[in-house]
Design a protein around this motif. Sequence first.
Motif, PDB file in Angstrom:
ATOM      1  N   ASP A  92       3.988  -3.327   7.649  1.00 49.63           N
ATOM      2  CA  ASP A  92       3.349  -2.348   8.534  1.00 49.63           C
ATOM      3  C   ASP A  92       1.868  -2.676   8.701  1.00 49.63           C
ATOM      4  O   ASP A  92       1.318  -2.588   9.797  1.00 49.63           O
ATOM      5  CB  ASP A  92       3.459  -0.936   7.953  1.00 49.63           C
ATOM      6  N   LEU A  93       1.226  -3.041   7.598  1.00 51.13           N
ATOM      7  CA  LEU A  93      -0.212  -3.286   7.630  1.00 51.13           C
ATOM      8  C   LEU A  93      -0.549  -4.503   8.486  1.00 51.13           C
ATOM      9  O   LEU A  93      -1.597  -4.545   9.133  1.00 51.13           O
ATOM     10  CB  LEU A  93      -0.747  -3.474   6.206  1.00 51.13           C
ATOM     11  N   VAL A  94       0.356  -5.489   8.506  1.00 47.63           N
ATOM     12  CA  VAL A  94       0.154  -6.663   9.357  1.00 47.63           C
ATOM     13  C   VAL A  94       0.049  -6.242  10.822  1.00 47.63           C
ATOM     14  O   VAL A  94      -0.785  -6.740  11.567  1.00 47.63           O
ATOM     15  CB  VAL A  94       1.306  -7.680   9.158  1.00 47.63           C
ATOM     16  N   LYS A  95       0.908  -5.302  11.211  1.00 42.21           N
ATOM     17  CA  LYS A  95       0.894  -4.855  12.614  1.00 42.21           C
ATOM     18  C   LYS A  95      -0.422  -4.194  12.960  1.00 42.21           C
ATOM     19  O   LYS A  95      -0.890  -4.249  14.089  1.00 42.21           O
ATOM     20  CB  LYS A  95       2.041  -3.863  12.859  1.00 42.21           C
ATOM     21  N   VAL A  96      -1.014  -3.522  11.984  1.00 45.33           N
ATOM     22  CA  VAL A  96      -2.243  -2.776  12.252  1.00 45.33           C
ATOM     23  C   VAL A  96      -3.484  -3.652  12.058  1.00 45.33           C
ATOM     24  O   VAL A  96      -4.397  -3.633  12.875  1.00 45.33           O
ATOM     25  CB  VAL A  96      -2.315  -1.536  11.334  1.00 45.33           C
ATOM     26  N   TYR A  97      -3.489  -4.440  10.987  1.00 39.61           N
ATOM     27  CA  TYR A  97      -4.716  -5.167  10.617  1.00 39.61           C
ATOM     28  C   TYR A  97      -4.641  -6.668  10.864  1.00 39.61           C
ATOM     29  O   TYR A  97      -5.654  -7.355  10.769  1.00 39.61           O
ATOM     30  CB  TYR A  97      -5.042  -4.919   9.140  1.00 39.61           C
ATOM     31  N   GLY A  98      -3.463  -7.210  11.105  1.00 39.21           N
ATOM     32  CA  GLY A  98      -3.325  -8.646  11.339  1.00 39.21           C
ATOM     33  C   GLY A  98      -2.950  -9.400  10.072  1.00 39.21           C
ATOM     34  O   GLY A  98      -3.173  -8.928   8.964  1.00 39.21           O
ATOM     35  N   GLY A 120      -0.292 -11.237   5.664  1.00 42.38           N
ATOM     36  CA  GLY A 120       0.816 -12.011   6.224  1.00 42.38           C
ATOM     37  C   GLY A 120       1.668 -12.639   5.133  1.00 42.38           C
ATOM     38  O   GLY A 120       2.901 -12.606   5.190  1.00 42.38           O
ATOM     39  N   GLY A 121       1.001 -13.205   4.119  1.00 45.04           N
ATOM     40  CA  GLY A 121       1.729 -13.824   3.014  1.00 45.04           C
ATOM     41  C   GLY A 121       2.522 -12.806   2.222  1.00 45.04           C
ATOM     42  O   GLY A 121       3.658 -13.060   1.807  1.00 45.04           O
ATOM     43  N   MET A 122       1.934 -11.638   2.029  1.00 46.70           N
ATOM     44  CA  MET A 122       2.630 -10.598   1.268  1.00 46.70           C
ATOM     45  C   MET A 122       3.786 -10.019   2.055  1.00 46.70           C
ATOM     46  O   MET A 122       4.806  -9.624   1.483  1.00 46.70           O
ATOM     47  CB  MET A 122       1.647  -9.486   0.894  1.00 46.70           C
ATOM     48  N   ALA A 123       3.622  -9.954   3.386  1.00 43.68           N
ATOM     49  CA  ALA A 123       4.667  -9.359   4.217  1.00 43.68           C
ATOM     50  C   ALA A 123       5.928 -10.219   4.221  1.00 43.68           C
ATOM     51  O   ALA A 123       7.035  -9.692   4.326  1.00 43.68           O
ATOM     52  CB  ALA A 123       4.162  -9.152   5.643  1.00 43.68           C
ATOM     53  N   THR A 124       5.771 -11.549   4.087  1.00 40.24           N
ATOM     54  CA  THR A 124       6.963 -12.398   4.043  1.00 40.24           C
ATOM     55  C   THR A 124       7.781 -12.109   2.797  1.00 40.24           C
ATOM     56  O   THR A 124       8.989 -12.322   2.776  1.00 40.24           O
ATOM     57  CB  THR A 124       6.594 -13.900   4.074  1.00 40.24           C
ATOM     58  N   ASP A 125       7.137 -11.624   1.745  1.00 42.92           N
ATOM     59  CA  ASP A 125       7.857 -11.224   0.535  1.00 42.92           C
ATOM     60  C   ASP A 125       8.239  -9.747   0.554  1.00 42.92           C
ATOM     61  O   ASP A 125       8.758  -9.238  -0.441  1.00 42.92           O
ATOM     62  CB  ASP A 125       6.993 -11.468  -0.713  1.00 42.92           C
ATOM     63  N   ASN A 126       7.946  -9.061   1.665  1.00 43.14           N
ATOM     64  CA  ASN A 126       8.209  -7.624   1.789  1.00 43.14           C
ATOM     65  C   ASN A 126       7.555  -6.832   0.654  1.00 43.14           C
ATOM     66  O   ASN A 126       8.156  -5.943   0.059  1.00 43.14           O
ATOM     67  CB  ASN A 126       9.710  -7.329   1.849  1.00 43.14           C
ATOM     68  N   ARG A 127       6.318  -7.173   0.355  1.00 41.01           N
ATOM     69  CA  ARG A 127       5.617  -6.485  -0.717  1.00 41.01           C
ATOM     70  C   ARG A 127       5.025  -5.154  -0.244  1.00 41.01           C
ATOM     71  O   ARG A 127       4.852  -4.919   0.944  1.00 41.01           O
ATOM     72  CB  ARG A 127       4.474  -7.352  -1.242  1.00 41.01           C
ATOM     73  N   THR A 128       4.721  -4.335  -1.200  1.00 44.43           N
ATOM     74  CA  THR A 128       4.032  -3.086  -0.925  1.00 44.43           C
ATOM     75  C   THR A 128       2.647  -3.124  -1.567  1.00 44.43           C
ATOM     76  O   THR A 128       2.404  -3.883  -2.507  1.00 44.43           O
ATOM     77  CB  THR A 128       4.785  -1.881  -1.523  1.00 44.43           C
ATOM     78  N   ILE A 129       1.772  -2.334  -1.016  1.00 50.92           N
ATOM     79  CA  ILE A 129       0.476  -2.097  -1.655  1.00 50.92           C
ATOM     80  C   ILE A 129       0.482  -0.651  -2.140  1.00 50.92           C
ATOM     81  O   ILE A 129       0.793   0.262  -1.378  1.00 50.92           O
ATOM     82  CB  ILE A 129      -0.687  -2.315  -0.673  1.00 50.92           C
ATOM     83  N   ILE A 130       0.179  -0.477  -3.397  1.00 50.49           N
ATOM     84  CA  ILE A 130       0.164   0.858  -3.991  1.00 50.49           C
ATOM     85  C   ILE A 130      -1.290   1.229  -4.234  1.00 50.49           C
ATOM     86  O   ILE A 130      -1.996   0.542  -4.975  1.00 50.49           O
ATOM     87  CB  ILE A 130       0.962   0.877  -5.305  1.00 50.49           C
TER      88      ILE A 130
END
Length: 110
Positions: free
Chosen positions: A42-48, A16-26
């Motif tokens: 995207d991952l927030v939608k799937v994993y919370g 959630g914190g990373m999504a507010t910064d629009n980060r990616t996971i590589i």
Amino acid sequence: MSMTPSRRTIEAMTLGGMATDNRTIIVKCGSCRRTRIFLTADLVKVYGESQSPHTLFRDCSICGRPTRKGFGFPNRGDRICRPSVKKVWKWHEEAYEPVRSGPDLDKPDS
Ligand SMILES: [Zn+2]
């Protein structure tokens, strides 16, 4: 600039914190060299929101070897792994009941 923050920082982060910064996971596999990029939004939608990114994609989906994770920001044109929703029909058994659509249905034609 290093792409990978310290282990302690990774553990403190949530999707959630990373999504507010629009980060990616590589996610990189050191064995077969496969690299995949995910949007944390995207991952927030799937994993919370409270899910730690640290625990996701531990193993390569192709060769099963442990992966290395880095974090970044998406750039225009990047190839990103997006989630796709697959519609799955499920079948179950139940007792058949004839459908009654009206009171006149069972009357013989006159
Ligand atoms: Zn691999």
